[in-house]
Structures are given as C-alpha cells and as structure tokens.
Design a protein around this motif. Structure first.
Motif, mmCIF file in Angstrom:
data_model
loop_
_atom_site.group_PDB
_atom_site.id
_atom_site.type_symbol
_atom_site.label_atom_id
_atom_site.label_comp_id
_atom_site.label_asym_id
_atom_site.label_seq_id
_atom_site.Cartn_x
_atom_site.Cartn_y
_atom_site.Cartn_z
ATOM 1 N N VAL A 170 94.317 33.087 33.110
ATOM 2 C CA VAL A 170 93.535 34.108 33.817
ATOM 3 C C VAL A 170 92.359 33.461 34.541
ATOM 4 O O VAL A 170 92.077 33.769 35.715
ATOM 5 N N ILE A 171 91.663 32.557 33.864
ATOM 6 C CA ILE A 171 90.522 31.871 34.478
ATOM 7 C C ILE A 171 90.974 31.099 35.715
ATOM 8 O O ILE A 171 90.327 31.139 36.766
ATOM 9 N N ASN A 172 92.098 30.388 35.605
ATOM 10 C CA ASN A 172 92.602 29.619 36.739
ATOM 11 C C ASN A 172 93.007 30.512 37.900
ATOM 12 O O ASN A 172 92.814 30.155 39.075
ATOM 13 N N PHE A 173 93.571 31.683 37.590
ATOM 14 C CA PHE A 173 93.995 32.593 38.646
ATOM 15 C C PHE A 173 92.817 33.187 39.405
ATOM 16 O O PHE A 173 92.987 33.716 40.508
ATOM 17 N N MET A 174 91.635 33.120 38.844
ATOM 18 C CA MET A 174 90.467 33.719 39.479
ATOM 19 C C MET A 174 89.862 32.837 40.567
ATOM 20 O O MET A 174 88.891 33.213 41.215
ATOM 21 N N GLY A 175 90.409 31.647 40.757
ATOM 22 C CA GLY A 175 90.014 30.813 41.877
ATOM 23 C C GLY A 175 89.118 29.642 41.537
ATOM 24 O O GLY A 175 88.637 29.500 40.412
ATOM 25 N N THR A 176 88.897 28.800 42.543
ATOM 26 C CA THR A 176 88.152 27.552 42.348
ATOM 27 C C THR A 176 86.728 27.791 41.858
ATOM 28 O O THR A 176 86.232 27.081 40.981
ATOM 29 N N LYS A 177 86.058 28.796 42.424
ATOM 30 C CA LYS A 177 84.663 29.024 42.059
ATOM 31 C C LYS A 177 84.521 29.398 40.584
ATOM 32 O O LYS A 177 83.648 28.890 39.877
ATOM 33 N N VAL A 178 85.415 30.285 40.102
ATOM 34 C CA VAL A 178 85.384 30.687 38.691
ATOM 35 C C VAL A 178 85.786 29.513 37.804
ATOM 36 O O VAL A 178 85.181 29.276 36.757
ATOM 37 N N LEU A 179 86.808 28.765 38.224
ATOM 38 C CA LEU A 179 87.226 27.575 37.476
ATOM 39 C C LEU A 179 86.076 26.591 37.351
ATOM 40 O O LEU A 179 85.835 26.019 36.277
ATOM 41 N N ALA A 180 85.353 26.392 38.443
ATOM 42 C CA ALA A 180 84.222 25.465 38.437
ATOM 43 C C ALA A 180 83.142 25.916 37.459
ATOM 44 O O ALA A 180 82.613 25.112 36.678
ATOM 45 N N LYS A 181 82.808 27.211 37.493
ATOM 46 C CA LYS A 181 81.793 27.728 36.574
ATOM 47 C C LYS A 181 82.246 27.605 35.117
ATOM 48 O O LYS A 181 81.463 27.233 34.237
ATOM 49 N N ALA A 182 83.517 27.915 34.875
ATOM 50 C CA ALA A 182 84.051 27.810 33.514
ATOM 51 C C ALA A 182 84.032 26.373 33.021
ATOM 52 O O ALA A 182 83.753 26.106 31.843
ATOM 53 N N ALA A 183 84.322 25.427 33.921
ATOM 54 C CA ALA A 183 84.300 24.015 33.541
ATOM 55 C C ALA A 183 82.880 23.588 33.155
ATOM 56 O O ALA A 183 82.686 22.852 32.175
ATOM 57 N N ILE A 184 81.888 24.044 33.920
ATOM 58 C CA ILE A 184 80.498 23.695 33.609
ATOM 59 C C ILE A 184 80.070 24.313 32.278
ATOM 60 O O ILE A 184 79.403 23.665 31.461
ATOM 61 N N ILE A 185 80.463 25.569 32.047
ATOM 62 C CA ILE A 185 80.149 26.215 30.766
ATOM 63 C C ILE A 185 80.804 25.457 29.620
ATOM 64 O O ILE A 185 80.178 25.207 28.580
ATOM 65 N N GLY A 186 82.064 25.076 29.805
ATOM 66 C CA GLY A 186 82.765 24.320 28.769
ATOM 67 C C GLY A 186 82.105 22.983 28.491
ATOM 68 O O GLY A 186 81.934 22.594 27.331
ATOM 69 N N PHE A 187 81.715 22.282 29.576
ATOM 70 C CA PHE A 187 81.038 21.000 29.403
ATOM 71 C C PHE A 187 79.713 21.174 28.664
ATOM 72 O O PHE A 187 79.405 20.426 27.731
ATOM 73 N N THR A 188 78.937 22.180 29.081
ATOM 74 C CA THR A 188 77.624 22.407 28.464
ATOM 75 C C THR A 188 77.755 22.704 26.975
ATOM 76 O O THR A 188 77.042 22.133 26.142
ATOM 77 N N ALA A 189 78.698 23.603 26.637
ATOM 78 C CA ALA A 189 78.895 23.960 25.228
ATOM 79 C C ALA A 189 79.346 22.754 24.421
ATOM 80 O O ALA A 189 78.863 22.515 23.302
ATOM 81 N N GLU A 190 80.249 21.971 25.009
ATOM 82 C CA GLU A 190 80.796 20.843 24.264
ATOM 83 C C GLU A 190 79.763 19.742 24.064
ATOM 84 O O GLU A 190 79.644 19.181 22.971
ATOM 85 N N ILE A 191 78.997 19.428 25.101
ATOM 86 C CA ILE A 191 78.030 18.334 24.976
ATOM 87 C C ILE A 191 76.882 18.737 24.062
ATOM 88 O O ILE A 191 76.405 17.930 23.249
ATOM 89 N N ILE A 192 76.444 20.008 24.133
ATOM 90 C CA ILE A 192 75.383 20.474 23.236
ATOM 91 C C ILE A 192 75.892 20.485 21.802
ATOM 92 O O ILE A 192 75.212 20.035 20.870
ATOM 93 N N GLY A 193 77.123 20.995 21.635
ATOM 94 C CA GLY A 193 77.716 21.010 20.295
ATOM 95 C C GLY A 193 77.838 19.623 19.717
ATOM 96 O O GLY A 193 77.519 19.385 18.544
ATOM 97 N N ALA A 194 78.295 18.676 20.550
ATOM 98 C CA ALA A 194 78.467 17.302 20.079
ATOM 99 C C ALA A 194 77.120 16.693 19.676
ATOM 100 O O ALA A 194 77.005 16.036 18.633
ATOM 101 N N LEU A 195 76.087 16.927 20.500
ATOM 102 C CA LEU A 195 74.767 16.365 20.211
ATOM 103 C C LEU A 195 74.140 17.009 18.975
ATOM 104 O O LEU A 195 73.594 16.304 18.106
ATOM 105 N N VAL A 196 74.213 18.335 18.886
ATOM 106 C CA VAL A 196 73.607 19.034 17.743
ATOM 107 C C VAL A 196 74.288 18.629 16.442
ATOM 108 O O VAL A 196 73.630 18.281 15.448
ATOM 109 N N VAL A 197 75.617 18.660 16.437
ATOM 110 C CA VAL A 197 76.355 18.282 15.228
ATOM 111 C C VAL A 197 76.077 16.832 14.865
ATOM 112 O O VAL A 197 75.775 16.498 13.709
ATOM 113 N N GLY A 198 76.179 15.952 15.870
ATOM 114 C CA GLY A 198 75.985 14.527 15.607
ATOM 115 C C GLY A 198 74.596 14.203 15.090
ATOM 116 O O GLY A 198 74.437 13.473 14.108
ATOM 117 N N ILE A 199 73.577 14.740 15.751
ATOM 118 C CA ILE A 199 72.196 14.455 15.337
ATOM 119 C C ILE A 199 71.921 14.998 13.938
ATOM 120 O O ILE A 199 71.308 14.322 13.098
#
Length: 501
Positions: A170-199
């Motif tokens: 569904v996210i992919n079908f919504m187009g490049t702009k939505v895909l781009a925003k979702a990718a940034i949200i995913g990156f942000t959540a993952e990098i924050i999660g990795a840093l918080v858990v690791g630290i």
C-alpha cells in the motif's frame, strides 16, 4: 558518456527545475524518457538504502546463530565484509553515475555487457529479491506475535507476514513522495532505536569488557577456529546489501549521477556502523556466552532485551523492530518493482506490456508492484504446506543477490579491460581497475562461504542447498531464454559502455 547540458523541449520548461532539465537530457541521451517524478530527496534516497540494509533486522535475526557458531569474535566479520561491500559499492557508483537508469543491476549489466548477459543478471537478482521480500515478511511474524502477546503458530506467522507485506505494498502504491517519507521515518526509528538500545545496554547492562571480542569461548570445538569464524561471518555477509536500492530508483532522484554514489557509500558507512554498534552492545550484554554456544540459550537477543528493559520496555523495542521489518520489506519491494518495470520497458520478458505500464496519478509501475507483492505472498503461503520447502527457497536469497552483484562487477571489469572509461560525475580514476579486481575477488570468496556445505549429517541435497538452489534458478533462466528469447529483439540500447572500434 557525459551528462548532456542541452535544454529540454519547451513544454517541459515549466515542470522541470534546473537539475530536472539536466537529468531529463541525460536520460534522453541514454535512450529513455522517464515517467517517474523526481520527488526523492538525497536524504530519502539514502534512507531507502539504509532501511533495505536494515541493521536491526539483520543483526537481530542472525545474532544467535553467529554468537553460537563463532563466539564474540564473529563481530569482526562486520568490519571485514563492510570493507568488501564498500569496494562493490564503489564500482556500482561509477556505473550508476554514467547510467542513472531505473532498475539497478539489470540496466547496468545491459550497458556494460549486452542483452543476454543483462537478462540473466536481472533474472537472478529479481528472483533473489522477491524471495528476500518473502523472507523479511515471514521473519516479522514471530515479532508481531510477541508484540501482541499471541502464540507464534504457523498460521499466525503467515497471517502476520501477509499483513506486513500488504501494508508495504500500500505504501509503495501511494507513490514516490510517500515512499520517500516512509523511508525517512523507518530510518529515523531504526537509528534511534539502535542508539537507545545500544547505549542503554553498554551503560547499564554491560557484562563484559572489550577483551571478550577476542575470546571464542571454545566455539568451533577442537578444529581450526577459521572454519567457525567463516560460518559465523554470515552475519556480516547477509548484512551488507541494500546500497544498490539507491540506484534502483535513479529516475526518481534529482542529479542522480552525483547524489546516488554518495547515498550508496553512506549506506555502507552509517548502516555498517549502526549494525556493528548494535552487535557490540548485544555481545557485551550477554551474561552467559558459553550457554549460547552450548545451545542452552537459543534466543540471547530476547533474553538480553527482557533483562535490560523489562516487559514494557521490551514491547517498545519490539515496535521499533517491526517498523524496521516494514521499512525493509517496503524498500525491497520498491527495488524489485523498478527492476521488473525496467525489464518491461525494454521488452525483455513475457508480460512486458503489463510490467511497463505506469500509473499517471501515482507515478509508479502498478503491475510491477503487483508482481513484487504476489510472488512473495505465494512463497509465504507455501510455508503452510512445507516449512522445510520455504527454508530451502529462502536459502537462495542472499546468495542470489551477491551473484547479481558480482555479475555487474564482472561486467564492469570486462568493459574496463575493453576500453571503458567511466565518464559520469563519479569516477575512481586510476584506482578503478584495482578496486574492480578486489571487489570481484571479495565477492567470489563471500559466495563460496555462503554456499559451503556445513551440515555433513544432513542429506547431500540439504548440505548443498545454496549452490543447488542457485543452479536451479540459473537453469530455469537459461531454459526460458532458449524457449522464449524476447531479449534478442529488445530494441533498447545495450553494450554502449565499451568503445566501438
């Protein structure tokens, strides 16, 4: 081939910015007019590669196996493989800078070598990435079950996997702009999660000092530790791909010849650093490493997270993990659909008339996306019939991606020896040939390590399952090429990287 500076048609002037005009002219010179919208920022392009690589998914999935097989020193494989894959990324950077065409490895191989070679490269990679989508979606099932406190049965795992796959679609079908925003949200959540858990693990729940990273705790038994390390190194081998996804969407990024090579390298640098940091924190937080090696603690990640964060904190971590799984599946799907679309646009395969169709409203290839959803869904559903069968199918995934990579690296080396001089906005210059050779040597060693038989007590076909699955995929591809040779009539440009005598 250098980027053309000529202007676009007058009707395009109001639509394209300066870079869009330049990018459209470059793509036109390469023989294409793109239907994609260049709405993916450099940050989003990097995020797409990062979430495809997904340090959290990769490390959490393989940590138990790697620690049990090679002990704490297995972490060094992340450094070794990171360097090796960086060499591959550098070669890809040269190619995509000159040929910023949607689809990644397939159009690159087409321009570097020719139509038939490109067809097989794209086939191997497409099968591998579709299987990987199924693998990631299926792997999310137990985590979803744990998040909601539901038993992780086969039926539940399949249902949850299909739900995650549907959401990614569904996210992919919504187009490049939505895909781009979702990718940034995913990156942000993952990098924050990795840093918080690791630290938090390093500060409040560290059980060992850094010296433990050089202690195998007897892993590998009485034989040579090298073999145990090679097996455990699969955590690194399976971690470092995803950077190629930055190039799969080359027609959706402004100034791709300059920005995509940067995004590829950042994916390796930041993704590799995040993966190594997560792995380090987990290793130092495992209280009883010998118990993991002895098989007494088969899920050290859950053990560590539960002890460190408690039931509520663990749930929060699981949610972050699920975001990582979703982002990874979404990015994989985007890459697979662009490759299938590229195949269709060049008329290379049966069903090309559908694969090349484009949604005028969403600016995505709908039928290519459907393929990237239905094939993985069928593989997931197939696990209901035979879990063993899906394990065998998935065993090809990582090897197939590496094989696709190395087919491009080999094509680049061949083209270079025949006179190709990379002329895009990124070039290794005189370092191109030695880096190309080193990337090929690394890739061959990595593939041998993946395919090496390590289960002598199992039936021979299980012991050689990775090599056999690769042979089956290549064999089916060769049969198809013989029976239905559409690729020979494809009129798109090919083999133009090599100077014509």
């Amino acid at each position: 081939m250098t980027t053309s500076k000529s202007g676009t048609a007058p009707e395009d002037e109001g639509y394209y910015g300066f870079h869009d005009q330049d990018d459209a002219a470059h793509l036109h010179a390469l023989g294409y007019k793109s239907e994609f919208k260049r709405e993916m920022s450099p940050w989003a392009n990097f995020s797409l590669g990062f979430t495809y690589l997904s340090p959290v998914v990769g490390i959490y999935t393989l940590f138990a196996f790697a620690l049990a097989t090679g002990g704490p020193p297995m972490i060094w494989s992340l450094v070794i493989v990171g360097i090796g894959q960086l060499l591959v990324a550098l070669i890809f950077s040269e190619v995509v800078a000159q040929f910023p065409v949607a689809g990644g490895v397939y159009p690159w191989a087409r321009r570097l070598w020719g139509r038939r070679y490109a067809w097989m490269t794209g086939w191997v990679y497409l099968v591998a990435i579709l299987v990987t989508i199924a693998s990631v979606s299926y792997g999310s099932g137990p985590f979803i079950a744990a998040t909601f406190g539901i038993d992780s049965t086969v039926n539940n795992t399949i249902a949850f996997a299909l739900a995650l796959l549907a959401l990614a679609t569904v996210i992919n079908f919504m187009g490049t702009k939505v895909l781009a925003k979702a990718a940034i949200i995913g990156f942000t959540a993952e990098i924050i999660g990795a840093l918080v858990v690791g630290i938090w693990l390093l500060v409040a729940h560290r059980e060992h000092n850094l010296g433990v990273l050089f202690d195998s705790f007897g892993a590998g038994g009485d034989g040579s530790y090298m073999w145990a390390f090679a097996a455990a190194a699969l955590i690194g081998v399976y971690q470092y791909y995803g950077f190629e996804a930055c190039g799969d969407v080359a027609e959706e990024v402004q100034d791709p010849g300059r920005l995509i090579p940067k995004a590829m390298r950042r994916t390796i640098y930041i993704g590799g650093a995040a993966a190594t940091f997560v792995c380090l924190a987990l290793v130092l937080a495992v209280a009883d490493i010998p118990a993991v090696i002895a098989g007494e603690d088969t899920d050290p990640v859950s053990t560590v997270l539960t002890e460190a964060f408690g039931p509520i904190g663990s749930k929060v971590i699981l949610v972050i993990v699920l975001i990582s799984f979703l982002s990874c599946a979404m990015s994989l799907q985007a890459a697979a659909s662009r490759l299938a679309y590229s195949y269709g646009r060049d008329g290379m395969i049966m069903g090309s008339s559908l694969l090349k169709k484009f949604s005028a409203t969403r600016h995505v290839p709908p039928y290519a996306l459907v393929v990237a959803a239905i094939v993985p869904a069928l593989i997931i559903i197939g696990s209901k019939i035979s879990t063993d069968a899906i394990t065998k199918i998935i065993s090809f995934a990582a090897f197939g991606i590496y094989l696709g990579f190395q087919m491009v690296v080999l094509a680049a080396l061949r083209a270079r020896l025949k006179g190709w001089v990379p002329s895009g906005k990124y070039s290794l210059g005189r370092w191109g040939l030695p880096v190309n050779i080193a990337a090929l040597i690394y890739g061959i060693i990595a593939m041998i390590n993946m395919a090496w038989p390590r289960t002598p007590d199992a039936p021979w076909f299980d012991n050689w399952i990775v090599a056999l699955s690769a042979a089956v995929v290549v064999g089916i591809g060769l049969i198809y090429m013989t029976v239905h040779p559409l690729h020979d009539s494809s009129s798109g440009p090919y083999a133009d990287a090599i100077p014509q005598k």
